[in-house]
Motif scaffolding. Structure first.
Motif, short mmCIF file in Angstrom:
data_model
loop_
_atom_site.label_atom_id
_atom_site.label_comp_id
_atom_site.label_asym_id
_atom_site.label_seq_id
_atom_site.Cartn_x
_atom_site.Cartn_y
_atom_site.Cartn_z
N ALA A 126 0.84 -1.19 0.00
CA ALA A 126 0.00 0.00 0.00
C ALA A 126 0.88 1.24 0.00
O ALA A 126 2.08 1.16 0.25
CB ALA A 126 -0.90 0.00 1.23
N ILE A 127 0.26 2.39 -0.26
CA ILE A 127 1.00 3.62 -0.04
C ILE A 127 1.17 3.80 1.46
O ILE A 127 0.42 3.22 2.25
CB ILE A 127 0.31 4.86 -0.68
CG1 ILE A 127 -1.11 5.05 -0.17
CG2 ILE A 127 0.38 4.79 -2.20
CD1 ILE A 127 -1.76 6.36 -0.60
N LYS A 128 2.16 4.57 1.85
CA LYS A 128 2.52 4.68 3.27
C LYS A 128 1.35 5.09 4.17
O LYS A 128 1.11 4.42 5.18
CB LYS A 128 3.70 5.64 3.43
CG LYS A 128 4.97 5.08 2.84
CD LYS A 128 6.09 6.12 2.82
CE LYS A 128 7.31 5.57 2.10
NZ LYS A 128 8.34 6.60 1.91
N PHE A 158 5.54 9.92 0.26
CA PHE A 158 4.86 10.49 1.42
C PHE A 158 5.88 10.90 2.48
O PHE A 158 6.75 10.12 2.85
CB PHE A 158 3.89 9.46 2.02
CG PHE A 158 3.20 9.92 3.27
CD1 PHE A 158 2.13 10.81 3.19
CD2 PHE A 158 3.59 9.47 4.51
CE1 PHE A 158 1.48 11.23 4.34
CE2 PHE A 158 2.95 9.88 5.67
CZ PHE A 158 1.89 10.77 5.58
N ASP A 159 5.75 12.13 2.95
CA ASP A 159 6.62 12.66 3.99
C ASP A 159 5.78 12.89 5.24
O ASP A 159 4.93 13.78 5.25
CB ASP A 159 7.26 13.97 3.52
CG ASP A 159 8.16 14.61 4.55
OD1 ASP A 159 8.26 14.12 5.69
OD2 ASP A 159 8.77 15.65 4.20
N PRO A 160 5.98 12.09 6.30
CA PRO A 160 5.13 12.23 7.48
C PRO A 160 5.22 13.60 8.14
O PRO A 160 4.31 13.99 8.87
CB PRO A 160 5.62 11.13 8.42
CG PRO A 160 6.87 10.59 7.85
CD PRO A 160 6.97 11.03 6.43
N SER A 161 6.27 14.33 7.89
CA SER A 161 6.40 15.65 8.52
C SER A 161 5.85 16.77 7.64
O SER A 161 5.71 17.90 8.10
CB SER A 161 7.87 15.94 8.84
OG SER A 161 8.61 16.07 7.64
N ASN A 162 5.51 16.48 6.39
CA ASN A 162 5.10 17.54 5.49
C ASN A 162 3.87 17.18 4.66
O ASN A 162 3.62 17.78 3.62
CB ASN A 162 6.27 17.91 4.56
CG ASN A 162 6.12 19.28 3.97
OD1 ASN A 162 5.49 20.16 4.55
ND2 ASN A 162 6.68 19.47 2.80
N TRP A 163 3.08 16.22 5.09
CA TRP A 163 1.92 15.77 4.32
C TRP A 163 0.88 16.85 4.12
O TRP A 163 0.14 16.85 3.14
CB TRP A 163 1.28 14.54 4.96
CG TRP A 163 0.89 14.71 6.40
CD1 TRP A 163 1.64 14.40 7.49
CD2 TRP A 163 -0.33 15.25 6.90
NE1 TRP A 163 0.96 14.71 8.64
CE2 TRP A 163 -0.26 15.23 8.30
CE3 TRP A 163 -1.49 15.75 6.30
CZ2 TRP A 163 -1.30 15.69 9.12
CZ3 TRP A 163 -2.53 16.21 7.11
CH2 TRP A 163 -2.42 16.17 8.50
N ILE A 164 0.82 17.80 5.02
CA ILE A 164 -0.20 18.84 4.94
C ILE A 164 0.00 19.76 3.73
O ILE A 164 -0.92 20.43 3.28
CB ILE A 164 -0.26 19.63 6.27
CG1 ILE A 164 -1.63 20.27 6.42
CG2 ILE A 164 0.86 20.64 6.36
CD1 ILE A 164 -1.95 20.70 7.83
N GLN A 165 1.20 19.77 3.16
CA GLN A 165 1.52 20.63 2.02
C GLN A 165 1.16 19.99 0.67
O GLN A 165 1.25 20.63 -0.36
CB GLN A 165 3.02 20.97 2.02
CG GLN A 165 3.49 21.66 3.27
CD GLN A 165 2.82 23.01 3.46
OE1 GLN A 165 2.58 23.74 2.52
NE2 GLN A 165 2.50 23.33 4.71
N ASN A 166 0.77 18.71 0.68
CA ASN A 166 0.49 17.99 -0.55
C ASN A 166 -0.99 17.60 -0.55
O ASN A 166 -1.45 16.88 0.33
CB ASN A 166 1.38 16.74 -0.60
CG ASN A 166 1.15 15.88 -1.82
OD1 ASN A 166 0.04 15.44 -2.07
ND2 ASN A 166 2.22 15.62 -2.55
N LYS A 171 -5.39 14.65 1.77
CA LYS A 171 -6.65 13.90 1.64
C LYS A 171 -6.47 12.47 2.17
O LYS A 171 -7.34 11.95 2.87
CB LYS A 171 -7.09 13.86 0.18
CG LYS A 171 -8.39 13.17 -0.05
CD LYS A 171 -8.76 13.21 -1.53
CE LYS A 171 -9.98 12.36 -1.80
NZ LYS A 171 -10.28 12.27 -3.22
N SER A 172 -5.35 11.85 1.87
CA SER A 172 -5.09 10.49 2.35
C SER A 172 -5.06 10.44 3.88
O SER A 172 -5.67 9.55 4.49
CB SER A 172 -3.75 9.97 1.82
OG SER A 172 -3.82 9.80 0.44
N VAL A 173 -4.36 11.37 4.50
CA VAL A 173 -4.24 11.37 5.96
C VAL A 173 -5.61 11.64 6.59
O VAL A 173 -6.01 10.96 7.54
CB VAL A 173 -3.20 12.41 6.43
CG1 VAL A 173 -3.28 12.63 7.93
CG2 VAL A 173 -1.80 11.96 6.02
#
Length: 176
Positions: A126-128, A158-166, A171-173
């Motif tokens: 799966a994706i992270k 996927f960058d767990p520290s910067n997901w909010i910028q993508n 949407k995934s988170v």
């Protein structure tokens, strides 16, 4: 503080099990191409003898495209064609089950066809940010008959520290 919370949320979603050679490698639908690339790599490393794909349901505008004579491949078709181009033998690409809409449907529908093919060990790729939910659902619906190990794709950026910028990862988170 916000950065550490954002990082904690993103990191919490990512799980990875110890991978041992399995009978098959499941590519979660709708996550092309990162998940397929991981499955192909695992197959080439000898971690599985087949790659399992599932078609997805489509509705709304997709139906309108079909009414207008436009033929857009399903993700399973795209994954299958790409796997063939990457050198996976056709006999080792299993497209199983009817079209599915949810992760639970996708994994539940596979149980009988996988058992019929003698699968006792399955790697789910799966994706992270989707890996934790995939693990929870896969273990609930497939075990104890089929042992499950989850592997997030190393090709997923996927960058767990910067997901909010993508937008895609945001949407995934949020949906996880």
């Amino acid at each position: 503080f916000r950065h550490s919370v954002r990082n904690a949320v993103g990191s919490w979603l990512i799980v990875e099990d110890r991978i041992e050679a399995a009978d098959a490698i499941k590519v979660m639908a709708g996550e092309f191409p990162a998940v397929l690339l991981e499955a192909v790599d695992l197959y080439r490393e000898g971690q599985g003898r087949a790659i399992v794909l599932s078609p997805e349901t489509r509705a709304g505008a997709w139906d309108e495209l079909e009414r207008r004579g436009v033929q857009v491949p399903y993700s399973a078709d795209l994954n299958r064609t790409t796997a063939l181009q990457l050198g996976i033998p056709e006999k080792d690409i299993w497209v199983l089950g009817p079209p599915v809409q949810t992760t639970r449907e996708e994994l539940t529908i596979l149980k009988d066809p996988l058992r019929e093919r003698g699968v006792q060990q399955l790697i789910v790729v799966a994706i992270k940010p989707h890996s934790r939910r995939c693990r929870l659902i896969a273990r609930e619906v497939l075990e104890p008959d089929i042992h499950v190990a989850v592997k997030p794709s190393r090709h997923d950026d996927f960058d767990p520290s910067n997901w909010i910028q993508n937008r895609f990862y945001f949407k995934s988170v949020v949906t996880e």
